[in-house]
Design an enzyme around this catalytic site. Structure first.
Site, short mmCIF file in Angstrom:
data_model
loop_
_atom_site.label_atom_id
_atom_site.label_comp_id
_atom_site.label_asym_id
_atom_site.label_seq_id
_atom_site.Cartn_x
_atom_site.Cartn_y
_atom_site.Cartn_z
N GLU A 49 6.23 -7.52 -22.93
CA GLU A 49 6.98 -7.46 -21.67
C GLU A 49 6.53 -8.51 -20.67
OE1 GLU A 49 5.02 -3.37 -19.95
OE2 GLU A 49 6.94 -3.97 -19.12
N TRP A 108 2.59 6.04 1.65
CA TRP A 108 2.63 6.44 0.24
C TRP A 108 2.36 7.93 0.26
CZ3 TRP A 108 4.20 4.38 -4.19
CH2 TRP A 108 3.88 5.02 -5.38
N GLU A 133 1.27 0.64 -27.28
CA GLU A 133 1.19 0.29 -25.86
C GLU A 133 0.71 -1.14 -25.68
OE1 GLU A 133 2.30 1.32 -23.26
OE2 GLU A 133 1.13 0.34 -21.69
N ARG A 145 0.82 -1.22 0.00
CA ARG A 145 0.00 0.00 0.00
C ARG A 145 0.85 1.26 0.00
NH1 ARG A 145 -5.31 -0.74 1.41
NH2 ARG A 145 -5.44 1.41 2.13
N LYS A 150 10.98 -2.14 -12.17
CA LYS A 150 9.83 -1.23 -12.14
C LYS A 150 10.27 0.20 -12.45
CE LYS A 150 5.65 0.08 -11.73
NZ LYS A 150 4.72 -0.21 -12.87
N GLY A 152 -5.28 8.37 4.28
CA GLY A 152 -6.34 9.19 3.68
C GLY A 152 -5.79 10.59 3.41
N LYS A 163 2.77 -4.11 -23.69
CA LYS A 163 2.22 -4.95 -22.62
C LYS A 163 2.41 -6.43 -22.96
CE LYS A 163 2.06 -2.76 -19.98
NZ LYS A 163 2.36 -1.41 -20.36
C1 AGP Z 1 5.75 -0.21 -19.04
O1 AGP Z 1 4.89 -1.31 -18.79
C2 AGP Z 1 7.14 -0.50 -18.57
N1 AGP Z 1 7.15 -0.83 -17.18
C3 AGP Z 1 8.12 0.62 -18.95
O2 AGP Z 1 8.07 0.82 -20.34
C4 AGP Z 1 7.86 1.99 -18.27
O3 AGP Z 1 6.69 2.57 -18.79
C5 AGP Z 1 9.06 2.89 -18.57
O4 AGP Z 1 10.22 2.33 -17.99
C6 AGP Z 1 8.87 4.33 -18.04
O5 AGP Z 1 8.74 4.30 -16.65
P1 AGP Z 1 8.33 5.67 -15.91
O6 AGP Z 1 6.93 6.01 -16.35
O7 AGP Z 1 8.40 5.37 -14.44
O8 AGP Z 1 9.32 6.72 -16.34
#
Ligand code: AGP
Length: 579
Positions: free
Chosen positions: A459, A71, A452, A27, A574, A98, A456
């Site tokens: 990846e 967060w 896009e 979270r 990520k 909140g 998806k």
């Molecule tokens: C998208 O599914 C990927 N995880 C990757 O392309 C991502 O969008 C890209 O690394 C940019 O990340 P950001 O939006 O945190 O800059």
């Protein structure tokens, strides 16, 4: 969103709280802290993840305590803004999930009344208000406090002189777990199910006095009964809210995320900056880059402000035009390519705007302006709800620039996305999961939507999927087409439908199976494709949302069939913090 936990009972509270915060880290995880009551209030809190720093808080003694994993929404992620927050004397501690929407006014009044604040958060006002109202029991002070608060909250409060915890809930989730001589509180019951399955779900307006052996609940000044329910969920599965993966959970969060983000974009100064610019230059990577391309098509429809979109990693090889507003789109706010490009733009005296999901992230400290997405933490590597939140920001910018063109979207977005989530795609999934190569094609705004969709798919399934402008396929890639290269083709009503029907016929003559995405009841399309996935009737703006989510689900279900590590695909991270 944040996670809060509380405990009163026979165990050492610190261990229970740390365990709970580890389970709540999904979270929010930019800082954490716990407070225990043992001959006074003792607090340890810091920036960083509880999962990496648990030992720093394990030494606290006491059988009553509260904890928080954050967060950030107000106040950057650092030690002072971590929860718990205390009143002036330190004798009252609070953890909160909140947004207190009237906190600024309350904070001014409290400071004028002599209160000393130590953080930049909205949440800290709760501790000082309780202190201000404390004339007897903590319960009464909390009851007086919540009369003044506006916004959403689930908070836990405890004081040096009170033997229990007070829990209060308005719009943010808060549950209690009834154990044997011990009681638990949490944002999410999954942290409690390992200790007890006896759960009390608090309702909006509830204030509960919690001690080790009893709870008393009030609402609007009257005592109320909340029957405990036996919840027989598997705790591990429940962490995902019953979903199999965070990606699936985050896909299903999108109606709310789009709606919340749309409502939050209302900064007039930024809109004026955009209107006064000679042009807009979007710089981004991956999905964020695709969102920028979609934004360009949106602007083309109704604004004379020219929009260019560059891959951030390539931007350094171009010179920005003076007077351009450079817009960095980055969910994480930490993407090295994007931040480097933004700094380069500033060296050319460009004004800069960041669009990001993470308050206080690096990009916000570089850009002149920042617009926040309201997607909440996105755990899965594949961008889904953060992408839809970026679209919401762009839709709202265009809405402000083009006289309310998209004013209707807040009423439509839930239905469109929710209908798509109910679609049966088994035939399409079967075609995709058996392929080694896929194409995703579209025209106009559905070209970047297809880019896009291909991202998806590639990846998380590891299938080579390529997004292409449908009209461009015949300029070379046709040589790749065969019965083994399914093509996902977007053919929705609008300015590209006729040409798309022609492109699909051309693709079919090369023997490739076609998965058509179009509006329900389109016989022309149905006659020529092998599989049709119908989307609900809606304007182009709704079609963009529908096709985007549909392609996310197609990729997700294909990856599930292939048994992929969906939330953590191989070779990816990520946030890409290296160039
Ligand atoms: C998208 O599914 C990927 N995880 C990757 O392309 C991502 O969008 C890209 O690394 C940019 O990340 P950001 O939006 O945190 O800059």
């Amino acid at each position: 969103m944040c996670g809060i936990v509380g405990y009163a009972g026979r165990r050492d509270a610190a261990g229970v709280l740390i365990d709970g915060l580890n389970k709540l880290e999904y979270r929010g995880y930019d800082s954490f802290g716990i407070a225990t009551s043992d001959d006074g209030i003792h607090i340890v809190k810091k920036q960083g993840r509880i999962s990496e720093n648990g030992s720093s808080v394990s030494g606290l003694t006491g059988h009553i305590g509260i904890g928080h994993t954050r967060w950030a929404t107000h106040g950057v992620p650092d030690d002072k803004n971590a929860h718990p927050h205390t009143c002036c004397t330190g004798d009252i501690a609070v953890v909160h999930n909140g947004i207190i929407s009237n906190y600024a006014k309350l904070k001014r009044e409290l400071i004028a009344g002599g209160h000393l604040f130590s953080s930049d958060t909205d949440s800290e006002v709760i501790a000082h208000l309780i202190e201000e109202n404390l004339n007897g029991s903590l319960l009464e002070a909390v009851n007086d406090t919540v009369q003044i608060l506006e916004g959403s909250y689930a908070f836990l409060a405890m004081s040096k002189d009170d033997p229990g915890i007070i829990a209060a809930r308005m719009e943010s989730p808060l549950v209690l777990g009834l154990g044997d001589g011990e009681i638990f509180a949490s944002s999410d019951m999954t942290t409690i199910l390992d200790y007890t399955q006896n759960i009390v779900f608090l309702e909006d307006g509830d204030i509960a006095s919690v001690s080790s052996d009893k709870i008393i609940i009030f609402n609007s000044g009257n005592q109320v009964e909340r029957a405990a329910e036996i919840v027989e969920w598997d705790a591990g599965a429940a962490r995902m809210g019953g979903f199999a993966h965070f990606m699936e959970k985050e896909i299903y969060e999108q109606p709310e995320v789009f709606f919340n983000t749309l409502a939050s974009v209302d900064d007039g100064e930024i809109i004026e900056e955009i209107k006064g610019s000679s042009g807009l230059r979007v710089i981004a990577c991956g999905s964020s880059y695709h969102a920028g391309l979609i934004f360009r098509y949106m602007m083309e429809e109704c604004s004379d402000i020219p929009v260019r979109v560059d891959l951030a990693s390539e931007f350094r090889y171009f010179r920005p035009v003076s007077g351009e507003l450079v817009i960095a789109v980055t969910q994480s706010g930490e993407t090295a390519d994007t931040i480097a490009a933004l700094k380069q733009a500033q060296m050319h005296n460009c004004r800069t705007l960041a669009i990001t999901n993470v308050l206080g992230s690096s990009v916000t400290r570089v850009a002149d302006y920042t617009l926040y997405m309201r997607a909440g933490p996105e755990i899965s590597v594949a961008a889904t709800k953060s992408f839809i939140a970026q679209l919401a920001v762009f839709f709202q910018i265009v809405n402000h620039l083009c006289d309310g063109r998209y004013n209707y979207m807040d009423k439509m977005c839930h239905q469109v996305i929710e209908e798509v989530l109910l679609l049966d795609m088994e035939d399409a999934v079967s075609l995709c999961s058996g392929a080694g190569n896929l194409f995703f094609v579209g025209r106009s705004v559905f070209y970047p939507v297809s880019l896009e969709g291909a991202l998806k798919m590639k990846e998380i399934t590891y299938i080579h999927a390529e997004g292409y402008a449908a009209g461009e396929l015949k300029h070379g890639p046709f040589s790749l087409l065969s019965k083994d290269t399914p093509v996902v083709a977007v053919c929705t009503p609008g300015n590209s439908r006729t040409a798309m029907l022609s492109n699909i016929r051309e693709i079919k003559t090369r023997g490739a199976p076609v998965i058509g995405i179009g509006e329900v009841d389109d016989p022309d399309l149905e006659d020529i494709v092998d599989v049709l996935i119908p989307i609900p009737k809606s304007p182009v703006s709704g079609q963009i949302l529908a096709v985007t989510v549909l392609m996310q689900v197609l990729a997700y279900r294909t990856a599930k069939v292939l048994g992929r590590d969906i939330d953590k695909p191989r070779n990816l991270a990520k946030s890409v913090t290296v160039e």
